[in-house]
Enzyme design. Structure first.
Site, PDB file in Angstrom:
ATOM      1  N   LYS A  20     -36.308  28.965  14.918  1.00 24.61           N
ATOM      2  CA  LYS A  20     -36.380  30.412  15.271  1.00 24.61           C
ATOM      3  C   LYS A  20     -36.049  31.439  15.141  1.00 24.61           C
ATOM      4  CE  LYS A  20     -39.246  30.623  19.620  1.00 24.61           C
ATOM      5  NZ  LYS A  20     -38.543  32.113  19.856  1.00 24.61           N
ATOM      6  N   ASP A 314     -33.797  26.876  27.043  1.00 27.43           N
ATOM      7  CA  ASP A 314     -35.795  26.778  26.671  1.00 27.43           C
ATOM      8  C   ASP A 314     -35.209  25.402  27.566  1.00 27.43           C
ATOM      9  OD1 ASP A 314     -36.071  29.739  25.525  1.00 27.43           O
ATOM     10  OD2 ASP A 314     -34.865  29.008  23.530  1.00 27.43           O
TER      11      ASP A 314
HETATM   12  C1  S3P Z   1     -33.488  33.797  21.651  1.00 26.49           C
HETATM   13  C2  S3P Z   1     -32.887  34.246  22.951  1.00 26.49           C
HETATM   14  C3  S3P Z   1     -32.881  33.810  24.030  1.00 26.49           C
HETATM   15  C4  S3P Z   1     -33.692  32.719  24.091  1.00 26.49           C
HETATM   16  C5  S3P Z   1     -35.105  32.972  23.119  1.00 26.49           C
HETATM   17  C6  S3P Z   1     -34.689  33.120  21.493  1.00 26.49           C
HETATM   18  C7  S3P Z   1     -32.363  34.197  21.144  1.00 26.49           C
HETATM   19  O1  S3P Z   1     -33.536  34.194  25.072  1.00 26.49           O
HETATM   20  O2  S3P Z   1     -34.474  32.137  25.724  1.00 26.49           O
HETATM   21  O3  S3P Z   1     -36.235  31.549  23.183  1.00 26.49           O
HETATM   22  O4  S3P Z   1     -33.219  34.240  19.944  1.00 26.49           O
HETATM   23  O5  S3P Z   1     -31.950  35.229  20.865  1.00 26.49           O
HETATM   24  P1  S3P Z   1     -32.306  34.980  25.452  1.00 26.49           P
HETATM   25  O6  S3P Z   1     -31.679  36.187  24.510  1.00 26.49           O
HETATM   26  O7  S3P Z   1     -33.476  36.465  26.475  1.00 26.49           O
HETATM   27  O8  S3P Z   1     -31.891  34.434  26.317  1.00 26.49           O
END
Ligand code: S3P
Length: 433
Positions: A20, A314
């Site tokens: 993702k 996550d």
């Molecule tokens: C993500 C960063 C994480 C993660 C999210 C996806 C990203 O969040 O929890 O599902 O793609 O940069 P945070 O940056 O808030 O830690």
């Protein structure tokens, strides 16, 4: 609603959908590159479609084959057009935060919003550094949440010590820094996922990293790339966890991204006693990938804290489920971020695991879980998922190992990151009608 019952073991080989985080970045950076970016293995999930729609609204020609192939006709760093509508990020924090950083560097006004969950999530963490760079970004309701209104301004580089290890914050600043005068340095308390740095570097940006710091200088052009997105380790995690805790399991998950800033789950499950074998380790488009073989294992509790937390943030709801079925105590610390994800995951994990018969205590920054191995195990119940995809999937896994029936109230919410999750769960575990 979906009912899940006890599985007799997970078997077979599966491929999980594309990562993702990398899928989002391929669209955002592809949109401002000069020329055509071709993406394969793109995650066709609701969050990444939100990103595609936002950039289409800014005039970027994006051809999406409805599967996993995307062709982005990059508009160049200064080629985005003023959207004639509010940019709707849906449920996606990644879109909201990273795209907002990019928007602060544009010469048009924009408004960024999302669903009810997004409109409650903290945006001050990006607004503070972006304002320090000279950005004109305000919260429409004055509550430091979306909708955010972003107006043109002149940006300058900053040296920023982030209070949180967040790739969304880091990437938001990096996007603004592409448009700022002078260099920007961001230092994090612990290293968060580095996909933005890797992709920017591959596209020719002037970016260097040193432990938990990243330095970027603005440039004139980003060069488009062919991007092959690896399987998402955060999606693979559910099958890794399920195979470990369900007796008589032996599965292989092919082509999983094992970037070290994401692979904390492998280390933690191995430290808990998990039989996990990585084969065919290789580099694909700058990211490490491997096939992952997992067999049922006798797990024991450990302490999980410190620098490893951002590399498995996550996966913590799933780890909590596995911990409830492990021997001894698992302590999870330094994970207060869980409270500001798509839902308050400390509350939901604690309430749902308690309802399933686990011994779990919520802490402000994590949990203490006393494994129930050899006693009563877990029993099925109706899970409150609050439309959070990771809660729905983690407790589906719990359901495979619990006595009785586990009911997932909103299984459709998995479409955020893994639309075919229940098909794959059925294929490997044979449990859902
Ligand atoms: C993500 C960063 C994480 C993660 C999210 C996806 C990203 O969040 O929890 O599902 O793609 O940069 P945070 O940056 O808030 O830690």
């Amino acid at each position: 609603m979906i009912e899940i019952s006890k599985s007799n073991g997970l078997r077979g080989r599966i491929k999980v959908p594309g990562d993702k985080s990398i899928s989002h970045r391929s669209v955002m950076l592809g949109a401002i590159a000069s020329g055509v970016t071709r993406v394969s293995g793109f995650l066709n999930g609701a969050d990444c479609i939100s990103t595609i729609n936002c950039f289409r609204a800014m005039g970027v020609d994006i051809e999406f084959d409805g599967g996993t192939g995307v062709k982005i006709h990059g508009a160049g760093l200064h080629g985005l057009k003023a959207p004639d509508k509010v940019l709707d990020c849906g449920n996606s924090g990644t879109t909201t935060r990273i795209m907002s950083g990019l928007l602060t560097g544009q010469d048009f006004k924009s408004t960024v919003t999302g669903d009810a969950s997004i409109r409650k999530r903290p945006m001050k963490r990006i607004m503070t550094p972006l304002k320090e760079m000279g950005a004109d970004i305000i919260s429409a309701d004055g509550n430091d949440c979306a909708p955010l209104i972003i107006s043109p301004s002149k940006l300058h580089g900053i040296e920023y010590r982030s209070p949180v290890a967040s790739a969304q914050v880091k990437s938001s600043i990096l996007m603004a820094a592409l448009y700022a005068e002078g260099q920007t340095v961001i230092t994090e308390p612990a290293l968060s996922r580095d996909h933005t740095e890797l992709m920017l570097s591959a596209m020719g940006a002037d970016i260097t990293t040193n432990k938990t710091s990243v330095t970027i200088k603005p440039g004139n052009v980003l060069y488009p790339q062919d991007i092959t997105v690896p399987g998402d380790i955060s999606s693979a995690a559910y099958f890794i966890g399920a195979a470990l805790i369900v007796p008589d399991s032996d599965i292989v998950i092919e082509n999983v991204g094992i970037n070290p800033t994401r692979a904390g789950i492998i280390k933690v499950f191995r430290d808990m006693g998990g039989d996990i074998e990585l084969t065919g380790e290789r580099k694909s488009a700058g990211e490490m990938v491997a096939d992952v073989r997992v067999k049922t294992s006798k797990l024991h509790g450990i302490e999980i804290s410190g620098d490893i937390i951002p590399t498995l943030i996550d996966e913590l709801p799933l780890i909590a489920v596995a911990a409830a079925l492990s021997e001894g105590t698992t302590t999870i610390k330094d994970a207060a971020e869980l409270k500001v994800k798509e839902s308050d995951r400390i509350r939901l994990v604690t309430e749902n695991l308690t309802a399933m018969g686990a011994d779990i205590e919520a802490r402000d920054d994590g949990f203490i879980i006393n494994g129930r191995v050899g006693t009563s195990g877990l029993h099925g119940t109706v899970i409150e998922d609050s439309l959070d995809h990771r809660i729905a999937m983690s407790f589906s896994v719990a359901g495979l190992a619990a006595e009785g029936v586990t009911v997932i109230s909103h299984p459709e919410c998995v479409s955020i990151s893994y639309p075919e999750f229940y098909r794959d769960l059925r294929l490997t575990s044979g449990i859902i009608p």
